[in-house]
Scaffold this motif. Structure first.
Motif, mmCIF file in Angstrom:
data_model
loop_
_atom_site.group_PDB
_atom_site.id
_atom_site.type_symbol
_atom_site.label_atom_id
_atom_site.label_comp_id
_atom_site.label_asym_id
_atom_site.label_seq_id
_atom_site.Cartn_x
_atom_site.Cartn_y
_atom_site.Cartn_z
ATOM 1 N N ASP A 136 -13.886 -9.171 16.966
ATOM 2 C CA ASP A 136 -15.323 -9.324 16.694
ATOM 3 C C ASP A 136 -15.603 -9.685 15.240
ATOM 4 O OD1 ASP A 136 -14.795 -6.995 15.331
ATOM 5 O OD2 ASP A 136 -16.146 -5.722 16.528
ATOM 6 N N GLY A 137 -14.559 -9.917 14.440
ATOM 7 C CA GLY A 137 -14.726 -10.321 13.048
ATOM 8 C C GLY A 137 -14.761 -9.185 12.059
ATOM 9 N N THR A 138 -14.838 -7.959 12.508
ATOM 10 C CA THR A 138 -14.811 -6.823 11.599
ATOM 11 C C THR A 138 -13.378 -6.544 11.159
ATOM 12 O OG1 THR A 138 -14.606 -5.228 13.417
ATOM 13 C CG2 THR A 138 -16.841 -5.818 12.693
ATOM 14 N N THR A 139 -13.251 -5.715 10.133
ATOM 15 C CA THR A 139 -11.924 -5.393 9.612
ATOM 16 C C THR A 139 -11.704 -3.887 9.641
ATOM 17 O OG1 THR A 139 -12.734 -5.314 7.322
ATOM 18 C CG2 THR A 139 -11.855 -7.423 8.116
ATOM 19 N N ARG A 140 -10.449 -3.507 9.670
ATOM 20 C CA ARG A 140 -10.062 -2.098 9.680
ATOM 21 C C ARG A 140 -8.845 -1.937 8.756
ATOM 22 N NH1 ARG A 140 -10.365 1.725 13.874
ATOM 23 N NH2 ARG A 140 -12.223 0.548 14.514
ATOM 24 N N LEU A 141 -8.915 -0.972 7.847
ATOM 25 C CA LEU A 141 -7.769 -0.673 7.004
ATOM 26 C C LEU A 141 -6.772 0.170 7.785
ATOM 27 C CD1 LEU A 141 -9.385 0.165 3.543
ATOM 28 C CD2 LEU A 141 -8.523 -2.025 4.392
ATOM 29 N N VAL A 142 -5.495 -0.083 7.522
ATOM 30 C CA VAL A 142 -4.437 0.689 8.164
ATOM 31 C C VAL A 142 -3.411 1.047 7.097
ATOM 32 C CG1 VAL A 142 -3.076 -1.353 8.812
ATOM 33 C CG2 VAL A 142 -2.825 0.771 10.114
ATOM 34 N N ASN A 143 -2.839 2.241 7.205
ATOM 35 C CA ASN A 143 -1.845 2.674 6.233
ATOM 36 C C ASN A 143 -0.861 3.612 6.914
ATOM 37 O OD1 ASN A 143 -0.359 3.414 4.015
ATOM 38 N ND2 ASN A 143 -1.944 4.688 3.091
ATOM 39 N N VAL A 144 0.341 3.119 7.157
ATOM 40 C CA VAL A 144 1.426 3.958 7.666
ATOM 41 C C VAL A 144 2.198 4.430 6.443
ATOM 42 C CG1 VAL A 144 3.421 4.116 9.191
ATOM 43 C CG2 VAL A 144 1.524 2.582 9.762
ATOM 44 N N ASP A 145 1.828 5.607 5.948
ATOM 45 C CA ASP A 145 2.360 6.095 4.672
ATOM 46 C C ASP A 145 3.486 7.099 4.922
ATOM 47 O OD1 ASP A 145 2.392 6.120 1.883
ATOM 48 O OD2 ASP A 145 1.129 7.911 1.790
ATOM 49 N N ARG A 146 4.463 6.648 5.647
ATOM 50 C CA ARG A 146 5.655 7.454 5.916
ATOM 51 C C ARG A 146 6.853 6.529 5.962
ATOM 52 N NH1 ARG A 146 7.673 6.670 10.973
ATOM 53 N NH2 ARG A 146 6.268 5.961 12.649
ATOM 54 N N PRO A 147 8.060 7.049 5.856
ATOM 55 C CA PRO A 147 9.230 6.169 5.934
ATOM 56 C C PRO A 147 9.285 5.442 7.269
ATOM 57 C CG PRO A 147 9.839 8.290 5.004
ATOM 58 C CD PRO A 147 8.435 8.433 5.511
ATOM 59 N N LEU A 148 9.072 4.136 7.217
ATOM 60 C CA LEU A 148 9.036 3.313 8.423
ATOM 61 C C LEU A 148 10.038 2.174 8.348
ATOM 62 C CD1 LEU A 148 7.477 2.673 11.123
ATOM 63 C CD2 LEU A 148 6.057 1.133 9.744
ATOM 64 N N LEU A 149 10.204 1.615 7.156
ATOM 65 C CA LEU A 149 11.077 0.453 6.979
ATOM 66 C C LEU A 149 12.047 0.701 5.827
ATOM 67 C CD1 LEU A 149 7.785 -0.775 6.959
ATOM 68 C CD2 LEU A 149 9.108 -2.669 7.871
ATOM 69 N N ARG A 150 13.078 -0.127 5.777
ATOM 70 C CA ARG A 150 14.062 -0.043 4.694
ATOM 71 C C ARG A 150 14.775 -1.385 4.594
ATOM 72 N NH1 ARG A 150 16.965 4.329 2.246
ATOM 73 N NH2 ARG A 150 19.085 3.772 1.572
ATOM 74 N N VAL A 151 14.993 -1.839 3.370
ATOM 75 C CA VAL A 151 15.800 -3.036 3.124
ATOM 76 C C VAL A 151 17.160 -2.547 2.650
ATOM 77 C CG1 VAL A 151 16.010 -5.218 1.899
ATOM 78 C CG2 VAL A 151 13.730 -4.312 2.449
ATOM 79 N N PRO A 152 18.164 -2.511 3.521
ATOM 80 C CA PRO A 152 19.452 -1.922 3.151
ATOM 81 C C PRO A 152 20.306 -2.878 2.322
ATOM 82 C CG PRO A 152 19.519 -2.654 5.421
ATOM 83 C CD PRO A 152 18.130 -2.918 4.933
ATOM 84 N N GLN A 153 20.854 -2.350 1.250
ATOM 85 C CA GLN A 153 21.757 -3.150 0.410
ATOM 86 C C GLN A 153 23.145 -3.198 1.053
ATOM 87 O OE1 GLN A 153 23.069 -3.532 -4.304
ATOM 88 N NE2 GLN A 153 21.875 -1.811 -3.631
ATOM 89 N N LEU A 154 23.840 -4.271 0.791
ATOM 90 C CA LEU A 154 25.205 -4.411 1.294
ATOM 91 C C LEU A 154 26.118 -3.423 0.570
ATOM 92 C CD1 LEU A 154 27.064 -6.128 3.158
ATOM 93 C CD2 LEU A 154 27.468 -7.591 1.157
ATOM 94 N N ALA A 155 26.966 -2.733 1.322
ATOM 95 C CA ALA A 155 27.889 -1.767 0.733
ATOM 96 C C ALA A 155 28.821 -2.459 -0.259
ATOM 97 C CB ALA A 155 28.709 -1.100 1.829
ATOM 98 N N ILE A 156 29.177 -1.736 -1.314
ATOM 99 C CA ILE A 156 30.028 -2.318 -2.350
ATOM 100 C C ILE A 156 31.394 -2.731 -1.795
ATOM 101 C CG2 ILE A 156 30.999 -0.118 -3.138
ATOM 102 C CD1 ILE A 156 30.734 -1.284 -6.018
#
Length: 432
Positions: A136-156
């Motif tokens: 309908d054109g309106t907006t809604r703020l959303v915030n998942v403020d918990r551990p949800l994602l991670r960009v894992p580094q390659l192991a040494i």
């Protein structure tokens, strides 16, 4: 006019709460508007006719906000005193087709926004937040403020050269965060999850502006807790100081010689060229409409702009103890040494000698020390909304800010005293 409130350590406590509650520009302007409402400001719509009444008003547009306070009896040609800042920070933002994955991992497709320190986003617990646009054109703020994602580094063990040769990240291949397991990646999974999180019906979301953020809260750091570590200081630290100063000035009584303004723009980190950026028409339109609403003419507008001064408040570089050679040898801003005046003769900053005098006078009235910053001649200099504001509107502009370390990291570092020293200097500036 009564003496303005003087900010202290409690301002820094409040900054930390503001940072934690503002993971995106949309949340930042919503929180700014809430603070303005408590200070007696009221929102005005850009599609409505404006009146010339005195008092505090503000305009919201996306991730930007412009607020101003008209003193009783202000003339149409009364000049403005503007604090300019920006609400956006470098980060990872969700692509139009967000659902992806490989080898049994479910991932979110992200794009690089601005110039983040990419390594600072690795192996960090991340949430996701932003703005959902409904059918309908309106907006809604959303915030998942918990551990949800991670960009894992390659192991040494799989990259033995990383410690000797440095980490090398491919922006496309190496920065897509994981958020679960499953071989069957279905289009719409992420948005369906966010619809459920926001209490919306399935299929109600038609568009989104989403980004990831570190969920680690801001914290005091150091033996004597003289430092603050936290996200998005560049540049929500200035937005927070600006709204605190504007509310203080608006509540201090009548007799202001200027109309104080806070202009917090979006998209500074990628050039400011948008309808909510400093290179767009937002600020000029608001200031002009304010003049005309008070019965002014184009002549009054020209007179008001000619007497206006803007402080472009953005973070700058404190001298780094491990890389002091990267700084100018005679300009070493230190944390908790007071806000900095930023100068560049090639106009990457807008400060000139007359602007320095305005800033120095404000700091003197506030009893706040300030420092000077210039870049090492051998290093390219960054820039701000300052030169854009000066050129677009013909307004005298001065670049200032707070010196920090780890700029553009997912987690930056400042002195615990500098935020409230900045706020006190902004009060003195806005009062004139």
């Amino acid at each position: 006019m009564s003496e303005p409130p003087r900010f202290d350590r409690g301002h820094t406590d409040d900054l930390m709460s503001f940072l934690a509650a503002s993971p995106t520009p949309y949340h930042a302007v919503a929180n700014t508007a809430e603070r303005l409402e408590k200070a007696g400001f009221r929102q005005v719509s850009e599609t409505d006719a404006w009146d010339g009444t005195s008092g505090g008003k503000y305009v919201l547009r996306g991730g930007a906000i412009v607020a101003w306070y008209v003193p009783e009896g202000a003339a149409p040609h009364t000049p403005y005193r503007i604090v300019g800042a920006h609400t956006d920070s470098p980060n990872l933002r969700v692509k139009p087709l967000p659902d992806t994955g490989a080898h049994g991992w479910r991932q979110v497709a992200v794009e690089i926004y601005g110039g983040p320190l990419l390594n600072s986003w690795l192996d960090r617990d991340l949430g996701i937040a932003g703005r959902l646009t409904l059918r309908d054109g309106t907006t809604r703020l959303v915030n998942v403020d918990r551990p949800l994602l991670r960009v894992p580094q390659l192991a040494i063990h799989l990259d033995r050269s990383v410690s000797a040769e440095g980490l090398k990240l491919d922006k496309q291949r190496h920065l897509q965060p994981i958020w679960g397991l499953g071989g069957d990646v279905r289009d719409g999974d992420l948005i369906a999850f966010l619809e459920e999180t926001a209490g919306l019906a399935a299929g109600e979301v038609a568009g989104w502006d989403l980004m990831v953020h570190s969920v680690e809260p801001p914290a005091y750091l150091g033996r004597d807790k003289e430092l603050v570590a936290g996200p998005r200081m560049d540049n929500l630290l200035s937005v927070h100081a600006g709204v605190a100063a504007l509310a203080a000035v608006a509540g201090s009584g009548a007799g202001l010689p200027y109309i104080p303004v806070l202009a917090a723009f979006d998209h500074e980190e990628n050039g400011s060229q948008s309808d909510t950026g400093a290179d767009g028409p937002l600020l000029g339109g608001v200031l002009e409409r304010s003049v005309f609403a008070r019965g002014g003419s184009y002549e009054d507008r020209a007179r008001a702009f000619a007497g206006t001064v803007c402080l472009s408040s953005d973070t700058g570089h404190a001298v780094h103890p491990n890389y002091a050679e990267r700084h100018d040898p005679t300009h070493h801003p230190r944390v908790n040494g007071g806000p900095i005046l930023k100068v560049n003769v090639n106009n990457r900053y807008a400060t000139d000698g007359s602007g320095r005098a305005v800033w120095a006078a404000a700091c003197e009235r506030a009893d706040v020390p300030f420092q000077s910053f210039v870049s090492n001649n051998s290093m390219p200099c960054g820039t701000t909304i300052g030169p854009i504001t000066a050129a677009r509107h013909g307004i005298k502009t001065v670049d200032i800010g707070v010196a920090i370390l780890s700029m553009h990291s997912a987690r930056e570092l400042c002195g615990a005293e500098d935020p409230w020293l900045l706020a006190n200097s902004l009060v003195a500036f806005l009062e004139g």
